[in-house]
Enzyme design. Structure first.
Site, PDB file in Angstrom:
ATOM      1  N   THR A   1       0.852  -1.197   0.000  1.00  0.00           N
ATOM      2  CA  THR A   1       0.000   0.000   0.000  1.00  0.00           C
ATOM      3  C   THR A   1       0.883   1.240   0.000  1.00  0.00           C
ATOM      4  OG1 THR A   1      -1.723  -1.156   1.170  1.00  0.00           O
ATOM      5  CG2 THR A   1      -1.610   1.211   1.568  1.00  0.00           C
TER       6      THR A   1
ATOM      7  N   ARG B   1     -14.317  -7.353  -0.240  1.00  0.00           N
ATOM      8  CA  ARG B   1     -13.681  -7.053   1.054  1.00  0.00           C
ATOM      9  C   ARG B   1     -13.161  -5.608   1.072  1.00  0.00           C
ATOM     10  NH1 ARG B   1      -8.197  -5.292   2.464  1.00  0.00           N
ATOM     11  NH2 ARG B   1      -7.748  -6.027   4.552  1.00  0.00           N
TER      12      ARG B   1
ATOM     13  N   GLY C   1     -10.753  -2.915   3.294  1.00  0.00           N
ATOM     14  CA  GLY C   1      -9.759  -2.857   4.363  1.00  0.00           C
ATOM     15  C   GLY C   1      -9.793  -1.531   5.100  1.00  0.00           C
ATOM     16  N   ASP C   2      -8.704  -1.229   5.765  1.00  0.00           N
ATOM     17  CA  ASP C   2      -8.628  -0.003   6.579  1.00  0.00           C
ATOM     18  C   ASP C   2      -8.316   1.238   5.755  1.00  0.00           C
ATOM     19  OD1 ASP C   2      -6.047  -1.237   6.131  1.00  0.00           O
ATOM     20  OD2 ASP C   2      -5.220   0.372   7.363  1.00  0.00           O
TER      21      ASP C   2
ATOM     22  N   THR D   1      -0.314   1.277   7.058  1.00  0.00           N
ATOM     23  CA  THR D   1      -0.240   0.153   6.128  1.00  0.00           C
ATOM     24  C   THR D   1      -0.067  -1.125   6.920  1.00  0.00           C
ATOM     25  OG1 THR D   1       0.959  -0.863   4.300  1.00  0.00           O
ATOM     26  CG2 THR D   1       2.261   0.523   5.790  1.00  0.00           C
ATOM     27  N   GLY D   2      -0.740  -2.168   6.477  1.00  0.00           N
ATOM     28  CA  GLY D   2      -0.629  -3.433   7.201  1.00  0.00           C
ATOM     29  C   GLY D   2      -1.905  -4.229   7.064  1.00  0.00           C
TER      30      GLY D   2
ATOM     31  N   GLY E   1      -5.257  -4.944   7.329  1.00  0.00           N
ATOM     32  CA  GLY E   1      -6.357  -4.011   7.552  1.00  0.00           C
ATOM     33  C   GLY E   1      -7.359  -4.409   8.625  1.00  0.00           C
TER      34      GLY E   1
HETATM   35  N1  ASP Z   1      -3.984  -2.043   4.783  1.00  0.00           N
HETATM   36  C1  ASP Z   1      -4.231  -2.602   3.492  1.00  0.00           C
HETATM   37  C2  ASP Z   1      -5.486  -3.422   3.546  1.00  0.00           C
HETATM   38  O1  ASP Z   1      -5.698  -4.129   4.511  1.00  0.00           O
HETATM   39  C3  ASP Z   1      -3.110  -3.446   2.979  1.00  0.00           C
HETATM   40  C4  ASP Z   1      -1.728  -2.900   3.179  1.00  0.00           C
HETATM   41  O2  ASP Z   1      -1.538  -1.875   3.807  1.00  0.00           O
HETATM   42  O3  ASP Z   1      -0.807  -3.519   2.660  1.00  0.00           O
HETATM   43  O4  ASP Z   1      -6.229  -3.402   2.613  1.00  0.00           O
END
Ligand code: ASP
Length: 342
Positions: free
Chosen positions: A202, A230, A232-233, A253-254, A256
């Site tokens: 991300t 789906r 995410g965050d 980022t991570g 979600g």
């Molecule tokens: N946070 C993002 C999600 O969950 C993915 C990411 O940050 O790599 O969609």
């Protein structure tokens, strides 16, 4: 009647009090604030030197530098934090190297569903889009939702219809097809070796401009092999993105599903506002304390209103880069050994 000596002492006392008050005022009005400051990330995860090829490193660094240069140019010429955030993210979205725009990952059904959000710290205005499939630069659509609609978030077909009205270009779904993301999907589906949440990509940017305004933005394709539909965050204000001139600007980022339940981006701001923590302590608490405590992985980049930056993560690495008005600039990929404490 006061003696001359006493009058002199009184005058000196007044003078010292006045100087002290001026010093305090100088601190409180943030005269030590950086003129401008910028941080970007390109995702966090199992980013390790042994998995990196020289060609890949050059390509990733090159695109991060390009985004930094763009942001620097805008901010050093007195442009807004919001413009810098959008422009930098557009460059990262156009790169096939990151999981946003062009390089977005695939869902389990082989489609691409993109999410993005942007927020302005001065007004708390925000815009977001989720599940768009034909928008090359979702961050610009998120900004249009913020600026040209009465809403904060638009999803799927409604977001794409709004893009048309706003003359934001749409692309065919083949635009998002890249070999390495396709291989990632197939590998994952075949072996499920790559655990969900292992690899991210991300992109996000936080900026402080000359007027003292903060802004933050985040754009993503989500997670490889996610169910279609789906969310995410990243498009959720307070989870993946948050900006408030009273506290800080944050892009996350991570994994979600963890960031959403913990409202990580807002929790950094809340740590500063309510617990009176510094940015460093608030970000550390959010990532190492809350996120780690729940078993989540990822990181945040953040700036406080003086332009002080934090890049906090609990994964092996996080693609991250920064630049500020004092000429401090850098790009880092890997973990703690090279973690910069500005
Ligand atoms: N946070 C993002 C999600 O969950 C993915 C990411 O940050 O790599 O969609």
């Amino acid at each position: 009647m006061m003696s001359d000596r006493k009058i002199m002492i009184r005058l000196m006392e007044h003078f010292m009090m006045a100087s002290f008050s001026l010093m305090l005022l100088a601190c409180n009005t943030g005269q030590d604030r950086l003129e401008w400051s910028l941080v970007l990330h390109g995702g966090a995860g199992t980013i390790k030197q042994e998995n990196m090829t020289p060609e890949k490193e050059v390509a990733i660094r090159g695109d991060m530098q390009k985004a930094l240069n763009q942001g620097k140019q805008i901010l050093s010429q007195g442009g807004t934090a919001l413009d810098a955030v959008e422009a930098c993210i557009r460059i990262l979205e156009d790169s096939p190297e990151f999981n946003a725009g062009k390089g977005a990952v695939f869902t389990e059904t082989g489609t691409n569903e993109l999410d993005a959000s942007i927020m302005e710290g001065k007004t708390l205005n925000a815009g977001a889009v989720t599940g768009v499939q034909h928008i090359a630069n979702p961050i610009s659509l998120a900004r249009a939702v913020m600026s040209n609609s009465p809403h904060v978030m638009l999803a799927g077909k409604g977001a794409e219809a709004f893009a048309k009205e706003q003359s934001i270009d749409s692309v065919g779904s083949e635009y998002f097809w890249t070999q390495h993301r396709w291989d990632q999907l197939k590998n994952k589906q075949a072996s499920l070796k790559e655990k969900v949440g292992d690899k991210h990509g991300t992109v996000g940017v936080v900026a402080l401009d000359r007027d003292g305004n903060l802004a933050a933005g985040t754009s993503t394709g989500g997670m490889t092999n996610k169910r279609f539909g789906r969310i995410g965050d990243s498009p959720i204000i307070g989870a993946g993105t948050y900006a408030n001139n009273r506290t800080c600007a944050v892009s996350a980022t991570g994994h979600g599903e963890y960031f959403m339940r913990l409202l990580i981006a807002h929790s950094v701001s809340a740590g500063m506002e309510y617990a009176r923590h510094s940015l460093d302590v608030a970000a550390h608490d959010a990532i190492q304390g809350k996120l780690g405590g729940l078993g989540g992985t990822g990181g945040v980049i953040a700036l406080d209103r003086s332009g002080h930056r934090v890049m906090e993560f609990n994964t092996a690495g996080m693609y991250r880069a920064w630049s500020d008005s004092q000429g401090d600039e850098g790009i880092l990929f890997y973990g703690s050994l090279e973690t910069v404490k500005p």
